[in-house]
Design a protein around this motif. Structure first.
Motif, PDB file in Angstrom:
ATOM      1  N   ASP A 165       0.817  -1.208   0.000  1.00 42.87           N
ATOM      2  CA  ASP A 165       0.000   0.000   0.000  1.00 42.87           C
ATOM      3  C   ASP A 165       0.855   1.264   0.000  1.00 42.87           C
ATOM      4  O   ASP A 165       0.508   2.262  -0.636  1.00 42.87           O
ATOM      5  N   ASP A 166       2.003   1.218   0.676  1.00 44.43           N
ATOM      6  CA  ASP A 166       2.926   2.352   0.644  1.00 44.43           C
ATOM      7  C   ASP A 166       3.526   2.518  -0.753  1.00 44.43           C
ATOM      8  O   ASP A 166       3.698   3.633  -1.237  1.00 44.43           O
ATOM      9  N   ARG A 167       3.838   1.387  -1.384  1.00 50.37           N
ATOM     10  CA  ARG A 167       4.420   1.444  -2.731  1.00 50.37           C
ATOM     11  C   ARG A 167       3.409   2.002  -3.729  1.00 50.37           C
ATOM     12  O   ARG A 167       3.766   2.779  -4.610  1.00 50.37           O
ATOM     13  N   GLU A 168       2.151   1.609  -3.614  1.00 44.79           N
ATOM     14  CA  GLU A 168       1.121   2.154  -4.495  1.00 44.79           C
ATOM     15  C   GLU A 168       1.056   3.669  -4.372  1.00 44.79           C
ATOM     16  O   GLU A 168       1.009   4.377  -5.375  1.00 44.79           O
ATOM     17  N   ALA A 169       1.022   4.161  -3.144  1.00 43.21           N
ATOM     18  CA  ALA A 169       0.957   5.604  -2.911  1.00 43.21           C
ATOM     19  C   ALA A 169       2.197   6.297  -3.478  1.00 43.21           C
ATOM     20  O   ALA A 169       2.101   7.342  -4.127  1.00 43.21           O
ATOM     21  N   TYR A 170       3.366   5.700  -3.248  1.00 37.97           N
ATOM     22  CA  TYR A 170       4.611   6.265  -3.775  1.00 37.97           C
ATOM     23  C   TYR A 170       4.569   6.305  -5.297  1.00 37.97           C
ATOM     24  O   TYR A 170       4.914   7.320  -5.910  1.00 37.97           O
ATOM     25  N   ASN A 171       4.147   5.189  -5.920  1.00 34.22           N
ATOM     26  CA  ASN A 171       4.074   5.137  -7.381  1.00 34.22           C
ATOM     27  C   ASN A 171       3.132   6.208  -7.926  1.00 34.22           C
ATOM     28  O   ASN A 171       3.474   6.893  -8.888  1.00 34.22           O
ATOM     29  N   ARG A 172       1.956   6.352  -7.321  1.00 29.47           N
ATOM     30  CA  ARG A 172       0.982   7.356  -7.778  1.00 29.47           C
ATOM     31  C   ARG A 172       1.578   8.763  -7.705  1.00 29.47           C
ATOM     32  O   ARG A 172       1.480   9.545  -8.651  1.00 29.47           O
ATOM     33  N   GLN A 173       2.190   9.069  -6.572  1.00 27.31           N
ATOM     34  CA  GLN A 173       2.746  10.410  -6.389  1.00 27.31           C
ATOM     35  C   GLN A 173       3.910  10.671  -7.333  1.00 27.31           C
ATOM     36  O   GLN A 173       4.036  11.748  -7.906  1.00 27.31           O
ATOM     37  N   PHE A 174       4.767   9.671  -7.511  1.00 29.45           N
ATOM     38  CA  PHE A 174       5.930   9.866  -8.373  1.00 29.45           C
ATOM     39  C   PHE A 174       5.510   9.981  -9.835  1.00 29.45           C
ATOM     40  O   PHE A 174       5.963  10.872 -10.554  1.00 29.45           O
ATOM     41  N   ILE A 175       4.629   9.089 -10.282  1.00 27.41           N
ATOM     42  CA  ILE A 175       4.204   9.096 -11.685  1.00 27.41           C
ATOM     43  C   ILE A 175       3.476  10.393 -12.023  1.00 27.41           C
ATOM     44  O   ILE A 175       3.580  10.896 -13.142  1.00 27.41           O
ATOM     45  N   ALA A 176       2.763  10.969 -11.078  1.00 29.71           N
ATOM     46  CA  ALA A 176       2.058  12.232 -11.322  1.00 29.71           C
ATOM     47  C   ALA A 176       3.015  13.370 -11.651  1.00 29.71           C
ATOM     48  O   ALA A 176       2.623  14.350 -12.299  1.00 29.71           O
ATOM     49  N   LYS A 177       4.259  13.264 -11.247  1.00 29.60           N
ATOM     50  CA  LYS A 177       5.243  14.334 -11.461  1.00 29.60           C
ATOM     51  C   LYS A 177       6.098  14.130 -12.708  1.00 29.60           C
ATOM     52  O   LYS A 177       6.860  15.016 -13.084  1.00 29.60           O
ATOM     53  N   ILE A 178       5.972  12.978 -13.354  1.00 30.20           N
ATOM     54  CA  ILE A 178       6.826  12.657 -14.498  1.00 30.20           C
ATOM     55  C   ILE A 178       6.451  13.509 -15.708  1.00 30.20           C
ATOM     56  O   ILE A 178       5.278  13.736 -15.980  1.00 30.20           O
ATOM     57  N   LYS A 179       7.471  13.924 -16.459  1.00 29.44           N
ATOM     58  CA  LYS A 179       7.250  14.687 -17.684  1.00 29.44           C
ATOM     59  C   LYS A 179       7.606  13.813 -18.887  1.00 29.44           C
ATOM     60  O   LYS A 179       8.665  13.183 -18.916  1.00 29.44           O
ATOM     61  N   LEU A 180       6.699  13.802 -19.858  1.00 33.57           N
ATOM     62  CA  LEU A 180       6.936  13.040 -21.086  1.00 33.57           C
ATOM     63  C   LEU A 180       8.167  13.585 -21.802  1.00 33.57           C
ATOM     64  O   LEU A 180       8.474  14.779 -21.728  1.00 33.57           O
ATOM     65  N   ASN A 181       8.855  12.726 -22.501  1.00 32.30           N
ATOM     66  CA  ASN A 181      10.049  13.041 -23.294  1.00 32.30           C
ATOM     67  C   ASN A 181      11.252  13.476 -22.461  1.00 32.30           C
ATOM     68  O   ASN A 181      12.293  13.783 -23.011  1.00 32.30           O
ATOM     69  N   GLU A 182      11.107  13.539 -21.131  1.00 34.56           N
ATOM     70  CA  GLU A 182      12.230  13.908 -20.265  1.00 34.56           C
ATOM     71  C   GLU A 182      12.608  12.776 -19.312  1.00 34.56           C
ATOM     72  O   GLU A 182      13.641  12.839 -18.667  1.00 34.56           O
ATOM     73  N   PHE A 183      11.770  11.779 -19.210  1.00 32.27           N
ATOM     74  CA  PHE A 183      11.963  10.674 -18.261  1.00 32.27           C
ATOM     75  C   PHE A 183      12.405   9.449 -19.050  1.00 32.27           C
ATOM     76  O   PHE A 183      11.826   9.129 -20.088  1.00 32.27           O
ATOM     77  N   THR A 184      13.442   8.769 -18.580  1.00 30.42           N
ATOM     78  CA  THR A 184      13.978   7.637 -19.323  1.00 30.42           C
ATOM     79  C   THR A 184      13.692   6.308 -18.621  1.00 30.42           C
ATOM     80  O   THR A 184      13.317   6.268 -17.450  1.00 30.42           O
ATOM     81  N   PHE A 185      13.905   5.254 -19.366  1.00 32.80           N
ATOM     82  CA  PHE A 185      13.728   3.900 -18.855  1.00 32.80           C
ATOM     83  C   PHE A 185      14.624   3.671 -17.637  1.00 32.80           C
ATOM     84  O   PHE A 185      14.199   3.099 -16.637  1.00 32.80           O
ATOM     85  N   GLU A 186      15.862   4.137 -17.701  1.00 31.34           N
ATOM     86  CA  GLU A 186      16.797   3.963 -16.586  1.00 31.34           C
ATOM     87  C   GLU A 186      16.327   4.712 -15.345  1.00 31.34           C
ATOM     88  O   GLU A 186      16.444   4.215 -14.231  1.00 31.34           O
ATOM     89  N   HIS A 187      15.770   5.924 -15.532  1.00 29.02           N
ATOM     90  CA  HIS A 187      15.233   6.679 -14.395  1.00 29.02           C
ATOM     91  C   HIS A 187      14.089   5.917 -13.740  1.00 29.02           C
ATOM     92  O   HIS A 187      13.950   5.919 -12.516  1.00 29.02           O
ATOM     93  N   ALA A 188      13.251   5.285 -14.555  1.00 31.36           N
ATOM     94  CA  ALA A 188      12.122   4.519 -14.006  1.00 31.36           C
ATOM     95  C   ALA A 188      12.623   3.401 -13.109  1.00 31.36           C
ATOM     96  O   ALA A 188      12.101   3.192 -12.013  1.00 31.36           O
ATOM     97  N   LEU A 189      13.627   2.686 -13.553  1.00 25.77           N
ATOM     98  CA  LEU A 189      14.168   1.600 -12.737  1.00 25.77           C
ATOM     99  C   LEU A 189      14.814   2.125 -11.463  1.00 25.77           C
ATOM    100  O   LEU A 189      14.673   1.526 -10.399  1.00 25.77           O
TER     101      LEU A 189
END
Length: 134
Positions: free
Chosen positions: A37-61
């Protein structure tokens, strides 16, 4: 205040400082170690801040850890990678499904699209617009 009280306060602060430093140095705070449940909340909050074309596969990992589900495909010289991260609890069955996830579509290692997992088309139909624009 007498000298004994001041000494105890200084020792308590020093012990607290040492404890904080040990936690900072040795505690692994990666998303992979979080409760679901903590990971879900973290994922939601982090993904909401991501910018297209600026975020890479390596950053996601690095930032989100291993995906819950992943798919990859290469067409000609273009690499497509879709990573699914769990962001909403649907059913307590111990299995993470696409409808409980948000997907991140990477083309040649760069984020091009974000969407809810249940909106992810089957059979890679999502990549058709990207094939036509290249």
């Amino acid at each position: 205040m007498n000298k004994k009280v001041i000494t105890r306060i200084v020792l308590a602060l020093a012990a607290y400082f040492v404890f904080v430093m040990l936690v900072v140095i040795f505690y692994d705070d990666s998303p992979d170690q979080m409760k679901w449940d903590d990971r879900e909340a973290y994922n939601r909050q982090f993904i909401a801040k991501i910018k297209l074309n600026e975020f890479t596969f390596e950053h996601a990992l690095e930032e989100l850890g291993s995906p819950d589900i992943t798919e990859a495909k290469q067409i000609d010289d273009t690499r497509f990678q879709v990573m699914f991260y769990r962001t909403q609890h649907v059913k307590s069955d111990g299995i993470t499904t696409q409808d409980e996830c948000t997907f991140l579509l990477f083309i040649d290692g760069v984020l091009k699209e974000i969407g809810l997992g249940n909106n992810y088309p089957d059979n890679w139909k999502i990549i058709t617009p990207y094939q036509q624009s290249t």
